[in-house]
Design an enzyme around this catalytic site. Structure first.
Site, short mmCIF file in Angstrom:
data_model
loop_
_atom_site.label_atom_id
_atom_site.label_comp_id
_atom_site.label_asym_id
_atom_site.label_seq_id
_atom_site.Cartn_x
_atom_site.Cartn_y
_atom_site.Cartn_z
N GLU A 83 0.86 -1.20 0.00
CA GLU A 83 0.00 0.00 0.00
C GLU A 83 0.88 1.23 0.00
O GLU A 83 1.79 1.37 0.82
CB GLU A 83 -0.93 -0.02 1.21
CG GLU A 83 -1.69 1.28 1.45
CD GLU A 83 -2.51 1.76 0.25
OE1 GLU A 83 -3.31 0.97 -0.29
OE2 GLU A 83 -2.34 2.92 -0.16
N ARG A 84 0.55 2.15 -0.92
CA ARG A 84 1.43 3.33 -1.04
C ARG A 84 1.20 4.33 0.10
O ARG A 84 2.08 5.13 0.41
CB ARG A 84 1.25 4.00 -2.39
CG ARG A 84 -0.07 4.66 -2.58
CD ARG A 84 -0.17 5.23 -3.97
NE ARG A 84 -1.53 5.07 -4.43
CZ ARG A 84 -2.15 5.96 -5.18
NH1 ARG A 84 -1.51 7.02 -5.60
NH2 ARG A 84 -3.39 5.75 -5.55
N VAL A 120 -9.46 4.25 -0.70
CA VAL A 120 -10.30 5.43 -0.90
C VAL A 120 -11.47 5.39 0.08
O VAL A 120 -11.79 6.38 0.74
CB VAL A 120 -10.83 5.45 -2.36
CG1 VAL A 120 -11.92 6.50 -2.53
CG2 VAL A 120 -9.68 5.71 -3.33
N GLY A 149 -21.45 17.59 -12.06
CA GLY A 149 -21.84 16.18 -12.07
C GLY A 149 -22.90 15.90 -11.02
O GLY A 149 -22.66 16.11 -9.83
N HIS A 160 -45.06 -2.46 12.97
CA HIS A 160 -45.74 -1.18 12.78
C HIS A 160 -45.50 -0.28 13.98
O HIS A 160 -45.55 -0.77 15.11
CB HIS A 160 -47.25 -1.41 12.62
CG HIS A 160 -48.02 -0.13 12.49
ND1 HIS A 160 -48.05 0.59 11.31
CD2 HIS A 160 -48.76 0.57 13.40
CE1 HIS A 160 -48.79 1.68 11.50
NE2 HIS A 160 -49.23 1.70 12.76
P1 FAD Z 1 -9.49 1.72 -3.43
O1 FAD Z 1 -10.32 1.97 -2.25
O2 FAD Z 1 -9.31 2.79 -4.45
O3 FAD Z 1 -8.08 1.28 -2.87
C1 FAD Z 1 -6.98 1.07 -3.70
C2 FAD Z 1 -5.73 1.21 -2.87
O4 FAD Z 1 -4.63 0.84 -3.67
C3 FAD Z 1 -5.47 2.64 -2.41
O5 FAD Z 1 -5.25 2.64 -1.02
C4 FAD Z 1 -4.22 3.05 -3.18
O6 FAD Z 1 -3.38 3.91 -2.43
C5 FAD Z 1 -3.56 1.72 -3.42
N1 FAD Z 1 -2.70 1.68 -4.59
C6 FAD Z 1 -3.05 1.95 -5.87
N2 FAD Z 1 -2.00 1.72 -6.69
C7 FAD Z 1 -1.00 1.32 -5.90
C8 FAD Z 1 0.33 0.93 -6.17
N3 FAD Z 1 0.80 0.88 -7.41
N4 FAD Z 1 1.10 0.59 -5.13
C9 FAD Z 1 0.64 0.61 -3.87
N5 FAD Z 1 -0.62 0.95 -3.56
C10 FAD Z 1 -1.42 1.29 -4.57
N6 FAD Z 1 -18.60 3.18 -2.23
C11 FAD Z 1 -19.59 2.59 -1.53
O7 FAD Z 1 -19.81 1.39 -1.68
N7 FAD Z 1 -20.35 3.31 -0.65
C12 FAD Z 1 -20.17 4.63 -0.46
O8 FAD Z 1 -20.87 5.25 0.34
C13 FAD Z 1 -19.14 5.27 -1.18
N8 FAD Z 1 -18.90 6.58 -1.01
C14 FAD Z 1 -17.87 7.16 -1.67
C15 FAD Z 1 -17.63 8.51 -1.46
C16 FAD Z 1 -16.59 9.13 -2.12
C17 FAD Z 1 -16.33 10.59 -1.88
C18 FAD Z 1 -15.76 8.38 -3.01
C19 FAD Z 1 -14.62 9.03 -3.72
C20 FAD Z 1 -16.00 7.03 -3.24
C21 FAD Z 1 -17.05 6.42 -2.57
N9 FAD Z 1 -17.34 5.07 -2.77
C22 FAD Z 1 -18.35 4.49 -2.08
C23 FAD Z 1 -16.55 4.23 -3.69
C24 FAD Z 1 -15.54 3.39 -2.91
O9 FAD Z 1 -14.71 4.23 -2.16
C25 FAD Z 1 -14.74 2.52 -3.86
O10 FAD Z 1 -15.61 1.75 -4.65
C26 FAD Z 1 -13.81 1.61 -3.10
O11 FAD Z 1 -12.92 2.32 -2.28
C27 FAD Z 1 -13.02 0.74 -4.08
O12 FAD Z 1 -12.24 -0.13 -3.35
P2 FAD Z 1 -10.93 -0.76 -3.98
O13 FAD Z 1 -10.37 -1.64 -2.89
O14 FAD Z 1 -11.19 -1.34 -5.29
O15 FAD Z 1 -9.94 0.45 -4.25
#
Ligand code: FAD
Length: 467
Positions: free
Chosen positions: A36-37, A44, A182, A445
């Site tokens: 993890e970076r 996210v 958006g 209810h």
């Molecule tokens: P991510 O959460 O994007 O995690 C990827 C990780 O990989 C990050 O920590 C990143 O630093 C790391 N990484 C990437 N490349 C590298 C690399 N080369 N080397 C080391 N580390 C790396 N979803 C919901 O279901 N409910 C919600 O209410 C919701 N609200 C949201 C609100 C906001 C404002 C945002 C922006 C998104 C929201 N989402 C929500 C979407 C949700 O955050 C994402 O769908 C989810 O985080 C995706 O998970 P993931 O594990 O695929 O990737």
């Protein structure tokens, strides 16, 4: 300084998809490493997405509820916003959850390597960290590198007044006038927060409705409510953004476009997210990444390379945390030798706005596109005792049925806590329930979830006298 480690499973990225996969792999007895970076786990979702946005939306909801009871004889007065304290609350929530993940990985002996990882071959990733390079040799890899906000070339994204969702969550200031570019879930959620904090908000959306994925009748009820706090500019797009000393000037084109550029104190660009697939040197491991940065996988989350899997936002829509979590479990279990497939009937979508908009299974739009014969039934919250008593009668619970079998194939709820109420409909679809199953289930209810049973009764014809 360079070091080298070897593991059975490496997970690239510690978001919800990544940590879920890593924890399941470790629980199944596999040696597991997460790369993890960032310094904290959670990706996210926990750091700059789902969780901080919900902490702020909670506060926004309390503000709005306090305002609303003034009509019923209880006046709290104007809220005083202490931005530093509010930010601390949000950070405490995030810290509690990301810290918890740190503990959970230690408990499972999952090693975390901090730094930016890139493939150097089908069995190696090189991680560039603050204290040097770590070469991770692996038997299996799970790519969970997630996504980032889309940027547009004509927008000066380096100006601090041009925000993406991460900037908006930083809560540095409460701008006087904000444009949300958006009308999707993320933009509207952040708009809801800032509106409650006192910002004057315009929302510009290309389509003829906000939340374009949801059905029109559902969005109509939502729109009626949010028009009270947002100026909606529909069927319009932004064509130019100019950063001047006294503000950001935005030019729009389309049906509702203002004739002149409009001045804003800040602009939140919330036009979608793009996958991180192109930054991983995935081709060095032989992994196919499409031109947008998505990685294709099969139902077991396997990429075109046999020992490498991918999960979460990076494999495609819907980009939602709960989808990634389930995909992560599948990938880990397949690697451990179990037979598991990602084959859900439904993945729920929720806008945690005020009111909430939630849907699961097929929308009417999708049923039409797929040529599925369907029927719908709705229960308006104006007929719900609990909704009326809670000052929340502007809502609706809608069910979509297969015309022939009367099985539930979709549903939507617009109204207070709609997201919490949606679970029953999702379960009904997964379990193959029909209208009678829901109508005969005794719901407590007065509750809002009673409206799910009542919508089924409407479909069955046992309720006909609705407002
Ligand atoms: P991510 O959460 O994007 O995690 C990827 C990780 O990989 C990050 O920590 C990143 O630093 C790391 N990484 C990437 N490349 C590298 C690399 N080369 N080397 C080391 N580390 C790396 N979803 C919901 O279901 N409910 C919600 O209410 C919701 N609200 C949201 C609100 C906001 C404002 C945002 C922006 C998104 C929201 N989402 C929500 C979407 C949700 O955050 C994402 O769908 C989810 O985080 C995706 O998970 P993931 O594990 O695929 O990737």
């Amino acid at each position: 300084m360079s070091k080298e480690i070897s593991t059975q499973v490496v997970v690239l990225g510690a978001g919800p998809a990544g940590y879920s996969a890593a924890f399941r792999a470790a629980d199944l007895g596999l040696d597991t490493v997460i790369i993890e970076r960032f310094d904290t786990l959670g990706g996210v979702c926990l750091n700059v997405g789902c969780i901080p946005s919900k902490a702020l939306l909670h506060v926004a909801k309390v503000i709005e509820e306090a305002k609303a009871v003034a009509d019923h004889g209880v006046v709290f007065g104007e809220p005083k916003i202490d931005l530093d304290k509010l930010r601390s609350f949000k950070e405490k929530v995030v810290g509690q959850l990301t810290g918890g993940l740190g503990g959970m990985s230690k408990m499972r002996k999952v090693d975390v390597v901090n730094g930016f990882g890139k493939f150097t071959g089908p069995n190696t990733i090189e991680v560039q960290g603050a204290d040097g390079v770590t070469v991770v040799n692996f038997e299996h890899a799970i790519i969970a590198a997630g996504s980032r906000p889309i940027q547009l070339p004509f927008i000066p994204h380096d100006d601090p007044r041009i925000w993406d969702s991460t900037d908006a969550l930083e809560l540095k200031e409460v701008p006087g006038k904000l444009l949300v570019m958006g009308g999707g879930i993320i933009g509207l959620e952040m708009g809801t927060v800032y509106s409650s904090l006192g910002t004057d908000i315009d929302v510009v959306e290309m389509f003829d409705q906000v939340i374009p994925a949801a059905d029109k009748d559902v969005v109509r009820i939502f729109t009626k409510q949010i028009k009270k706090k947002f100026n909606l500019i529909l069927q319009t797009k932004v064509t130019a953004v100019e950063a001047k000393e006294d503000g950001i000037y935005v030019t729009m084109e389309g049906k509702k476009a203002p004739a002149e550029p409009v001045r804003y104190d800040a602009v939140l660009v919330a036009i979608g997210r793009t996958p991180n697939g192109k930054s991983l040197d995935a081709e060095k491991a032989g992994i196919n990444v499409d031109e947008r940065g998505f990685i294709n996988v099969d139902k077991q989350m396997r990429t075109n390379v046999n020992n490498i899997f991918a999960i979460g936002d990076i494999v495609g829509q819907p980009m939602l945390a709960h989808k990634g979590v389930h995909e992560g479990h599948v990938a880990a279990e397949v690697i451990s030798g179990l037979k598991h497939f990602f084959d859900p009937k439904v993945i729920p979508s929720i806008a945690y706005t005020d009111p909430e908009v939630a849907w699961v299974g097929l929308t009417e739009k999708e049923a039409k596109e797929q040529d599925i014969a369907y029927e719908t039934a709705s229960f308006p919250w104006a007929a719900s005792g609990r909704a009326i008593a809670s000052d929340a009668s502007e809502g609706m619970t809608k069910l979509i049925f297969d015309k022939e079998t009367h099985r539930v194939i979709g549903g939507a709820i617009v109204g207070v806590n709609g997201g919490e109420l949606l679970g029953e409909i999702g379960l009904a679809i997964e379990m193959g329930c029909d209208a009678e199953d829901l109508a005969l289930t005794i719901h407590a209810h007065p509750t809002l979830h009673e409206s799910v049973g009542l919508a089924a009764e409407v479909y069955e014809g046992s309720i006909t006298d609705l407002p």
